[in-house]
Scaffold this motif. Sequence first.
Motif, PDB file in Angstrom:
ATOM      1  N   GLN A 167       7.517  -3.491   5.455  1.00 39.26           N
ATOM      2  CA  GLN A 167       6.840  -4.198   6.539  1.00 39.26           C
ATOM      3  C   GLN A 167       5.389  -3.759   6.656  1.00 39.26           C
ATOM      4  OE1 GLN A 167       9.011  -3.802  10.200  1.00 39.26           O
ATOM      5  NE2 GLN A 167      10.730  -5.079   9.508  1.00 39.26           N
ATOM      6  N   ALA A 168       5.157  -2.450   6.480  1.00 42.86           N
ATOM      7  CA  ALA A 168       3.790  -1.931   6.564  1.00 42.86           C
ATOM      8  C   ALA A 168       2.913  -2.520   5.463  1.00 42.86           C
ATOM      9  CB  ALA A 168       3.807  -0.411   6.477  1.00 42.86           C
ATOM     10  N   SER A 169       3.478  -2.694   4.269  1.00 41.19           N
ATOM     11  CA  SER A 169       2.684  -3.249   3.166  1.00 41.19           C
ATOM     12  C   SER A 169       2.369  -4.718   3.408  1.00 41.19           C
ATOM     13  CB  SER A 169       3.426  -3.066   1.840  1.00 41.19           C
ATOM     14  OG  SER A 169       4.625  -3.824   1.806  1.00 41.19           O
ATOM     15  N   LEU A 170       3.340  -5.463   3.954  1.00 42.37           N
ATOM     16  CA  LEU A 170       3.078  -6.871   4.262  1.00 42.37           C
ATOM     17  C   LEU A 170       2.017  -7.005   5.345  1.00 42.37           C
ATOM     18  CD1 LEU A 170       6.699  -8.359   4.216  1.00 42.37           C
ATOM     19  CD2 LEU A 170       4.845  -8.826   2.590  1.00 42.37           C
ATOM     20  N   ALA A 171       2.026  -6.092   6.298  1.00 42.68           N
ATOM     21  CA  ALA A 171       1.028  -6.134   7.373  1.00 42.68           C
ATOM     22  C   ALA A 171      -0.380  -5.955   6.836  1.00 42.68           C
ATOM     23  CB  ALA A 171       1.348  -5.056   8.415  1.00 42.68           C
ATOM     24  N   LYS A 172      -0.508  -5.279   5.720  1.00 41.88           N
ATOM     25  CA  LYS A 172      -1.819  -5.087   5.097  1.00 41.88           C
ATOM     26  C   LYS A 172      -2.154  -6.189   4.094  1.00 41.88           C
ATOM     27  CE  LYS A 172      -2.114  -0.065   5.585  1.00 41.88           C
ATOM     28  NZ  LYS A 172      -3.308  -0.104   6.465  1.00 41.88           N
ATOM     29  N   GLY A 173      -1.257  -7.174   3.967  1.00 46.97           N
ATOM     30  CA  GLY A 173      -1.512  -8.268   3.034  1.00 46.97           C
ATOM     31  C   GLY A 173      -1.136  -7.965   1.606  1.00 46.97           C
ATOM     32  N   LEU A 174      -0.323  -6.935   1.405  1.00 47.83           N
ATOM     33  CA  LEU A 174       0.077  -6.552   0.049  1.00 47.83           C
ATOM     34  C   LEU A 174       1.257  -7.419  -0.391  1.00 47.83           C
ATOM     35  CD1 LEU A 174      -0.234  -2.724   0.590  1.00 47.83           C
ATOM     36  CD2 LEU A 174      -1.608  -4.063  -1.012  1.00 47.83           C
ATOM     37  N   SER A 175       0.942  -8.555  -0.953  1.00 46.81           N
ATOM     38  CA  SER A 175       1.969  -9.496  -1.390  1.00 46.81           C
ATOM     39  C   SER A 175       2.633  -9.008  -2.669  1.00 46.81           C
ATOM     40  CB  SER A 175       1.341 -10.863  -1.642  1.00 46.81           C
ATOM     41  OG  SER A 175       0.403 -10.782  -2.719  1.00 46.81           O
ATOM     42  N   THR A 176       3.735  -9.664  -3.020  1.00 46.29           N
ATOM     43  CA  THR A 176       4.418  -9.339  -4.280  1.00 46.29           C
ATOM     44  C   THR A 176       3.479  -9.527  -5.459  1.00 46.29           C
ATOM     45  OG1 THR A 176       6.534 -10.023  -3.330  1.00 46.29           O
ATOM     46  CG2 THR A 176       6.405  -9.895  -5.732  1.00 46.29           C
ATOM     47  N   PHE A 177       2.638 -10.556  -5.384  1.00 42.70           N
ATOM     48  CA  PHE A 177       1.663 -10.793  -6.454  1.00 42.70           C
ATOM     49  C   PHE A 177       0.714  -9.612  -6.610  1.00 42.70           C
ATOM     50  CE2 PHE A 177      -2.853 -12.020  -6.897  1.00 42.70           C
ATOM     51  CZ  PHE A 177      -2.870 -12.237  -8.279  1.00 42.70           C
ATOM     52  N   ILE A 178       0.140  -9.158  -5.519  1.00 42.62           N
ATOM     53  CA  ILE A 178      -0.820  -8.048  -5.590  1.00 42.62           C
ATOM     54  C   ILE A 178      -0.146  -6.783  -6.098  1.00 42.62           C
ATOM     55  CG2 ILE A 178      -2.293  -6.519  -4.206  1.00 42.62           C
ATOM     56  CD1 ILE A 178      -2.926  -8.940  -2.431  1.00 42.62           C
ATOM     57  N   LEU A 179       1.085  -6.536  -5.641  1.00 45.99           N
ATOM     58  CA  LEU A 179       1.791  -5.328  -6.062  1.00 45.99           C
ATOM     59  C   LEU A 179       2.188  -5.365  -7.539  1.00 45.99           C
ATOM     60  CD1 LEU A 179       4.058  -4.682  -2.955  1.00 45.99           C
ATOM     61  CD2 LEU A 179       1.980  -3.467  -3.620  1.00 45.99           C
ATOM     62  N   SER A 180       2.143  -6.554  -8.155  1.00 43.32           N
ATOM     63  CA  SER A 180       2.469  -6.666  -9.581  1.00 43.32           C
ATOM     64  C   SER A 180       1.259  -6.429 -10.473  1.00 43.32           C
ATOM     65  CB  SER A 180       3.053  -8.051  -9.879  1.00 43.32           C
ATOM     66  OG  SER A 180       2.047  -9.052  -9.764  1.00 43.32           O
ATOM     67  N   THR A 181       0.074  -6.312  -9.869  1.00 40.01           N
ATOM     68  CA  THR A 181      -1.154  -6.143 -10.645  1.00 40.01           C
ATOM     69  C   THR A 181      -1.458  -4.666 -10.866  1.00 40.01           C
ATOM     70  OG1 THR A 181      -2.574  -6.075  -8.678  1.00 40.01           O
ATOM     71  CG2 THR A 181      -2.050  -8.253  -9.600  1.00 40.01           C
ATOM     72  N   ALA A 182      -2.556  -4.401 -11.576  1.00 42.24           N
ATOM     73  CA  ALA A 182      -2.974  -3.018 -11.821  1.00 42.24           C
ATOM     74  C   ALA A 182      -3.263  -2.287 -10.515  1.00 42.24           C
ATOM     75  CB  ALA A 182      -4.212  -2.998 -12.727  1.00 42.24           C
ATOM     76  N   TYR A 183      -3.804  -3.004  -9.530  1.00 44.38           N
ATOM     77  CA  TYR A 183      -4.035  -2.378  -8.227  1.00 44.38           C
ATOM     78  C   TYR A 183      -2.708  -1.966  -7.600  1.00 44.38           C
ATOM     79  CZ  TYR A 183      -5.144  -1.795  -3.296  1.00 44.38           C
ATOM     80  OH  TYR A 183      -5.252  -1.280  -2.024  1.00 44.38           O
ATOM     81  N   GLY A 184      -1.711  -2.834  -7.699  1.00 40.77           N
ATOM     82  CA  GLY A 184      -0.396  -2.503  -7.159  1.00 40.77           C
ATOM     83  C   GLY A 184       0.213  -1.296  -7.837  1.00 40.77           C
ATOM     84  N   ILE A 185       0.057  -1.208  -9.159  1.00 36.88           N
ATOM     85  CA  ILE A 185       0.578  -0.046  -9.888  1.00 36.88           C
ATOM     86  C   ILE A 185      -0.095   1.235  -9.413  1.00 36.88           C
ATOM     87  CG2 ILE A 185       0.640   1.071 -12.159  1.00 36.88           C
ATOM     88  CD1 ILE A 185       1.073  -1.702 -13.366  1.00 36.88           C
ATOM     89  N   GLU A 186      -1.419   1.171  -9.232  1.00 35.44           N
ATOM     90  CA  GLU A 186      -2.153   2.358  -8.782  1.00 35.44           C
ATOM     91  C   GLU A 186      -1.729   2.760  -7.374  1.00 35.44           C
ATOM     92  OE1 GLU A 186      -4.533   5.462  -9.787  1.00 35.44           O
ATOM     93  OE2 GLU A 186      -4.005   3.753 -11.068  1.00 35.44           O
ATOM     94  N   LEU A 187      -1.478   1.787  -6.526  1.00 36.86           N
ATOM     95  CA  LEU A 187      -1.042   2.079  -5.163  1.00 36.86           C
ATOM     96  C   LEU A 187       0.355   2.695  -5.167  1.00 36.86           C
ATOM     97  CD1 LEU A 187      -1.409   1.934  -2.106  1.00 36.86           C
ATOM     98  CD2 LEU A 187      -0.608  -0.447  -2.189  1.00 36.86           C
ATOM     99  N   LYS A 188       1.253   2.160  -5.976  1.00 36.53           N
ATOM    100  CA  LYS A 188       2.600   2.719  -6.060  1.00 36.53           C
ATOM    101  C   LYS A 188       2.571   4.147  -6.607  1.00 36.53           C
ATOM    102  CE  LYS A 188       5.034  -1.690  -6.555  1.00 36.53           C
ATOM    103  NZ  LYS A 188       5.949  -2.505  -7.388  1.00 36.53           N
ATOM    104  N   LEU A 189       1.731   4.380  -7.600  1.00 35.68           N
ATOM    105  CA  LEU A 189       1.596   5.742  -8.138  1.00 35.68           C
ATOM    106  C   LEU A 189       1.079   6.700  -7.068  1.00 35.68           C
ATOM    107  CD1 LEU A 189       0.134   5.080 -11.703  1.00 35.68           C
ATOM    108  CD2 LEU A 189       2.295   6.227 -11.184  1.00 35.68           C
TER     109      LEU A 189
END
Length: 444
Positions: A167-189
């Motif tokens: 829920q916190a990630s959605l509140a920041k606009g972190l969609s499934t698309f964004i989380l699948s990109t290099a930025y998403g990988i860096e954030l997950k790491l």
Amino acid sequence: MSILAAINSFSPKRLESTRLAEYGKLIEACSGYRADSSDLKPSRATLEAIVSRVRTGSLSLVSRRELRVAISAIGLHEGFSTEDVLGLLTEASRRRDKRCIRASLNSLFFCYRDKSLRDILRAYVRQNLDQLMESNRRFCKLTGILEDNQAVNSVATSLLEGNNIHQASLAKGLSTFILSTAYGIELKLACIRLATRNLKPGRLEHALSFAFDNIVGTPPAEFYEALVDPFLHQPPPPDALKKIVGALISRYRDPRLYMWPILLGKDGQRRRDECLVAVRRWLSIEYLDLFIRIIEETADDQFMPRKKFWLRYFEKGHVTDLTLILASDAGRVAKQAQRASPDTEYMKWSHLTGANSNQSVLLMRLGDLVIAEWSHSGALRFWRDGDKGAPEFHKPTYVGQELRRASMEVRIGDFMRDAIRHDKNGSWTTWARRAIEHHTGIRA
């Protein structure tokens, strides 16, 4: 056929009827679009032609759509140099094309882990921030993606502080698309690294869920390194260890049976091997614990001396392969233990026939030896790795006889015997330790 043409070919009057047959006609009307939808993806030839025009200074010949397509491909197409990217963005600025500016934000997501391209795109989007849609500007403000490289750690920290990371990630606009990109990988790491540095209750579970959810196929190799590297020399607490091992095995599978992806960068092979050695050691200790638990539950008074003896070899990483083999009653005990600890769902064992129903066997590779440690009144048997009679590892089913026959003789006092019995006075540990050291040179 374009999507607009496909929809226009289906008369709105036909939507007045709710008959299911009409839905099929609508699908049929749009099928022409689906057949040609691949045309929206730029071909390599198209991109190379655009890059060629960039390099020859003839970008004015590129259409608005081609320019937008080329900018969208930054981070996805290996043929772009930093000079090419600068040329494309300069042309987009000259034309004041808002759609190109929006495309550049998506490209920033995809090439976020490439420092040179990230810096160029970040500066360009920041300069043209007012041309983005309101939702995009809000995302940039909430995540700080246009600020500096530390902003991703701040986002990760804020995500881990809440009770529901999704829920916190959605509140920041972190969609499934964004989380699948290099930025998403860096954030997950970043989330994984923060969680492993501070193993607060619930934090590790949130990070693991956030990192591995919605990933199709094998996750990036950096994920397992981020989870394992902090604990190469000292494992995490037992509860955290179970969660980490469970997540790793469920996504990368058992490293004793399957190849894990190679790590990129300097000394990638060495770093991967170090991680695998640690994971195999953790797995072996988990299986030893389960084996001892089964012996304890099935009323064998030898479980404590055995655990104390073998744990030394496991903790020092000398046991390089292992198969747990259980007869019917022992298997039921193992399933009960597994149900009581959901984080051990990854644990698998083989079935034992031709033995007492409560018996179990721990089949280990230790140096150049294959060792079968039988529970209860069973004995400890040795084979040289590679001998014709040595048992194989990871078979689904074993017959008791194949885990006893053709075992090599070892010295017990003044005699040579084909097995070491677990006598209650504990002398078996002396003969076992000497046999292992004699044949492998390994001391624990």
